[in-house]
Write an enzyme that holds these catalytic residues in place. Sequence first.
Site, PDB file in Angstrom:
ATOM      1  N   ARG A   1      -3.878 -52.268  86.645  1.00 21.47           N
ATOM      2  CA  ARG A   1      -4.788 -53.093  85.629  1.00 21.47           C
ATOM      3  C   ARG A   1      -4.122 -54.741  85.443  1.00 21.47           C
ATOM      4  O   ARG A   1      -2.937 -53.949  85.229  1.00 21.47           O
ATOM      5  CB  ARG A   1      -5.172 -52.263  84.169  1.00 21.47           C
TER       6      ARG A   1
ATOM      7  N   GLU B   1     -17.186 -56.922  83.997  1.00 25.56           N
ATOM      8  CA  GLU B   1     -17.550 -55.120  84.342  1.00 25.56           C
ATOM      9  C   GLU B   1     -19.169 -54.930  85.545  1.00 25.56           C
ATOM     10  O   GLU B   1     -18.977 -56.050  85.894  1.00 25.56           O
ATOM     11  CB  GLU B   1     -18.082 -54.024  83.811  1.00 25.56           C
TER      12      GLU B   1
ATOM     13  N   ARG C   1      -3.523 -46.153  82.930  1.00 22.60           N
ATOM     14  CA  ARG C   1      -2.983 -46.917  83.588  1.00 22.60           C
ATOM     15  C   ARG C   1      -2.307 -48.136  84.161  1.00 22.60           C
ATOM     16  O   ARG C   1      -1.775 -48.907  82.722  1.00 22.60           O
ATOM     17  CB  ARG C   1      -4.131 -48.180  83.808  1.00 22.60           C
TER      18      ARG C   1
END
Length: 162
Positions: free
Chosen positions: A46, A54, A88
């Site tokens: 990330r 998004e 992540r």
Amino acid sequence: MKKLIYLLTFLKSLFLFSQITAKIVAIKDGDTVVALLDNKAQETLRLADVDCPENRQPFGKNAKQFTSSQVFGKNVTFYRVGKDRYRRTIAKIFYDNEKYLSAEIIKAGFGWWYYKASKNFKLKDVEILAKKKKLGLWSDKNAIAPWDFRKMKKTAKQNLAK
């Protein structure tokens, strides 16, 4: 016991801030990629300092395409700087003679400087310049930050559940 705690803290810092070379083998969205490490393991990264629309948002697919055009299939250098709530790895990714991927995304107008988690205030100026030039998502005067979009979606789901 204190020595053990210091040793563990030191080892964790080596893990987090060591330089790693990897090949980018997948782009999940504008700010999340998958790296193939030397040991053939894959790691989801990330991006630090940036938040992209998004995939379901306007410019979400554009942000993903931009990130892909910059690093897909390339060898990059990255630094782990932490973990997010989804476990992540948060990473700073550099490519093509030390370009910083998060800065390039913001500069092209495909992401917001993620001020909630970033201390890199230079990126605020990069965002302001992209906004002035109406680049990427800034061509839409009604652009919604991804954190606001996620909040709206969550509220809508909660209202449906009532």
